[in-house]
Design an enzyme around this catalytic site. Structure first.
Site, PDB file in Angstrom:
ATOM      1  N   HIS A 161      -9.829  -7.175  -4.582  1.00 54.99           N
ATOM      2  CA  HIS A 161      -9.486  -6.215  -3.662  1.00 54.99           C
ATOM      3  C   HIS A 161      -9.856  -6.609  -2.233  1.00 54.99           C
ATOM      4  O   HIS A 161     -10.767  -7.528  -1.853  1.00 54.99           O
ATOM      5  CB  HIS A 161     -10.406  -4.933  -4.038  1.00 54.99           C
ATOM      6  CG  HIS A 161     -10.514  -3.899  -2.799  1.00 54.99           C
ATOM      7  ND1 HIS A 161     -11.611  -3.814  -2.033  1.00 54.99           N
ATOM      8  CD2 HIS A 161      -9.778  -2.856  -2.612  1.00 54.99           C
ATOM      9  CE1 HIS A 161     -11.647  -2.930  -1.277  1.00 54.99           C
ATOM     10  NE2 HIS A 161     -10.530  -2.325  -1.616  1.00 54.99           N
ATOM     11  N   LYS A 180       0.819  -1.245  -0.188  1.00 54.99           N
ATOM     12  CA  LYS A 180       0.121   0.014   0.174  1.00 54.99           C
ATOM     13  C   LYS A 180       0.920   1.271  -0.003  1.00 54.99           C
ATOM     14  O   LYS A 180       1.458   1.704   0.831  1.00 54.99           O
ATOM     15  CB  LYS A 180      -0.874  -0.042   1.175  1.00 54.99           C
ATOM     16  CG  LYS A 180      -1.843   1.156   1.272  1.00 54.99           C
ATOM     17  CD  LYS A 180      -2.883   1.251   0.280  1.00 54.99           C
ATOM     18  CE  LYS A 180      -3.968   0.368   0.378  1.00 54.99           C
ATOM     19  NZ  LYS A 180      -4.909   0.648  -0.787  1.00 54.99           N
TER      20      LYS A 180
END
Lengths: 432, 432
Positions: free
Chosen positions: A327, A191
């Protein structure tokens, strides 16, 4: 026939993970639902949390009571038809907070719980009801986060901080080493959108140096970068993000993504762009494909509208020559099972799925028997009917009690940044 | 687990229907398959016939024996992966005779029989296993054919000729009146490409005059026309083919279709083009859409690869903004049920499906209880598990005996033209 529909908002300890949206609060919000049939079978599912989700479930309730759990198309036609046509992108709102996909998110959980019921009635795992398994276990990726110190929760309810503070490239490599040692992941996702792009480039390079090309790498800055920065990072990491990796949502909007793709290709860098921000529903896929803005679509059995929706998305991607990944939001084991069944029932799922599961704790698991185990980074479909696990409803009640005592009613990562990091913090796109 | 796989080629009396492919032989060929499980449940399905289909089923047999009837994705991955990538269009070969889709046709029948088994095991109709019904009954269209006298069959096995010779516009109106009186259809399809285009235009006009705009009209000359003729007919029938009607495969190839569409639009005629000739597989849909060559795709649970394939096609069409209808070959009641379940499980199916069922006879039906009934042109999903009917295996044995005694091994409508109409007949495209 479904005779009871229980809706349990829960709060789950969550470490201070960082992203371009801000910083995770000490608790992630989820909703656990339970359907009971007149035949004495119960099904359960896990969904996004907070008051927005709660309102959608309560609105859906009257359509579900009295329904045949097999009659899912009809429920969708009745309920989903009222879906708002507004912007469902996740550019400004985190997944699960956009009211424009609230109906399909609520439907998705009811579908999963109905499939759980059907599987139990039939004596078969959910993915077997959906055409059968393309694979027996769902591979997941190591989902790395820059983070502050702390394991999540507050006060006496604070959790152990397994990974410590990770705000440097070296700390992320350590985090990844720990996570792979524990779970056996074979693909890695970082991330991004948190540190200066040069530091994130360095992080990816250190990960490649440490783990080698056998571990495909993806980075997801959630639109933090301008087109220029996206191209610069893409070119810098053209080797590292190739061979099964990808660059996910570097910049905001399909136009920006398409421009990044054009410039990367012009420079001879064919690294694929992935998205779950600009592409969140079926309506977005064809335009994204037509403009070459996205080469890999991130599915999600929660906000795409269910497990069958993931299968349908897989078929659509296959027809268009797009790749398919998955996701994740913070979630417990019940969502992990929904994701694993979705993956195994979808032949087109060629990338390891994302999961936040390593960031949650044994103390917060709602499954009887505790947390699910990974083998070589994958979750095997349990040899049990339905989703394959029993829910500990006492534990759900404890987590619901916590939800009602805590002040958190929606996910607001920006507010957490202002509280803990910078009182003036605002989400700025592009930040770099 | 599947322990037995029986394959029965059958011959079914068929009237001398005409199309641009030629003339139907006195017998249509079908294959009926039966799967038996170790649990004592049997499932059945109906597929295309003749030696090509037979060979595919015998090759598939070893993959099916021992399989779990739920494990359909795996069977497809193992078996469908070997599908020939050659031309699957139906420009020159009638549906069911193209070796390039033989594998997916055989898979489709096994899928239907497995779903029949699963439905019986679970106690639910097949469409309920696939997300539930979008509708309770599948609407079909009145499928009109220019035809010679004769009801099908040969010698002592000849059938009554319910509709008589129909080789004029007026005779087709009479045929339609009879068919609607008997079945209650609410949409009308004319198989064209047989008479001079002016006569077919007149036929459509007479049908509109007789039945009014409440009965949408479609005409399908199976590529018999040049681009010029297609445009001329389209413009002549711009009113009659609007409002729920369409122009199906007027000319050969996606390029030709795209050109017809362009010219029609340029002349202000927005009548949609449909296809089952140029678009026969998932690979064809995106190119057909991109070139605006096709606005409505004709599905088929037989040659598209099964009932789930029809659902997937519906999803793909929805994503692309294309319409969805359904193609038919000569068939018995078991295929009619497969088609009805496909339609009811596919929300996107907005047009009435084609069916040849009115052209077959009670004497040839293989379902216990005889021919299925239509209510207002629609087939209601039976309130029984699986596909919803029991097969009369003695009748199948009788039809199989006939198959082996007769000389027909593949559908060859051109040969029938040479035998009965014109010894020099050849399929010429475009003919007009």
């Amino acid at each position: 026939m479904i005779k009871d529909f229980r809706i349990h908002p829960v709060a789950v300890a969550d470490p201070p993970l960082r992203s371009s949206y801000g910083r995770h609060a000490p608790y992630a919000l989820r909703t656990v639902i339970r359907l009971d049939t007149t035949d004495g079978i119960s099904g359960a599912a896990e969904a996004h949390g907070g008051e927005g989700s709660l309102a959608a479930f309560h609105a859906l309730r009257e359509h579900v009571l009295g329904m045949d759990p097999f009659a899912l198309h009809r429920l969708w036609m009745r309920w989903g038809a009222g879906e708002s046509a507004g912007d469902r992108s996740q550019t400004w709102l985190v997944p699960g907070e956009n009211p424009n996909d609230a109906r399909r998110r609520a439907f998705a959980a009811v579908e999963a719980a109905c499939l759980d019921i059907i599987g139990k009635a039939v004596g078969r795992p959910v993915c077997d009801l959906l055409g059968g398994r393309a694979r027996d276990a769902a591979p997941f990726s190591a989902y790395l986060f820059y983070k502050h110190g702390g394991g999540g929760g507050e006060g006496a309810d604070a959790r152990e901080d397994e990974y410590g503070e990770c705000l440097t490239p070296e700390a992320i490599v350590r985090q990844c080493r720990q996570m792979i040692a524990r779970y056996g992941f074979r693909e890695i996702k970082l991330k991004g959108g948190v540190l200066e792009p040069e530091l994130e480039i360095e992080t990816i390079r250190l990960l490649r140096a440490e783990f080698g090309p056998g571990f495909p790498l993806r980075i997801d800055p959630n639109c933090a970068w301008s087109v220029e920065t996206s191209v610069r990072v893409g070119l810098a990491l053209r080797e590292e993000l190739s061979g099964g990796g990808y660059l996910e949502d570097p910049t905001a909007g399909l136009d920006g993504m398409a421009e990044v793709r054009r410039r990367l290709l012009a420079a001879g860098a064919g690294i694929p762009l992935a998205s779950n921000v600009a592409v969140t529903g079926f309506e977005d896929v064809v335009p994204a494909w037509r403009d070459s803005a996205v080469q890999i679509v991130l599915s999600d059995p929660h906000y795409w509208g269910g497990i069958r929706a993931v299968q349908r998305l897989g078929d659509l991607c296959q027809a268009l020559g797009l790749g398919l990944s998955m996701h994740s939001n913070n979630h417990l084991g019940l969502s992990l099972l929904i994701m694993a069944h979705s993956c195994c029932a979808t032949p087109a799922m060629e990338f390891a799925c994302d999961t936040h599961y390593p960031w949650q704790h044994e103390e917060d698991e709602i499954l009887v028997g505790g947390r699910l185990r990974f083998e070589n980074g994958a979750v095997r479909i349990p040899d049990r009917p339905g989703l394959g696990a029993e829910v500990d409803w006492d534990q759900v009640a404890r987590l619901e009690e916590k939800y009602w005592k805590l002040p958190y009613r929606r996910r607001d990562d920006a507010e957490e940044m202002r509280k803990h990091v910078d009182p003036a913090w605002k989400r700025i796109l592009p930040r770099w």
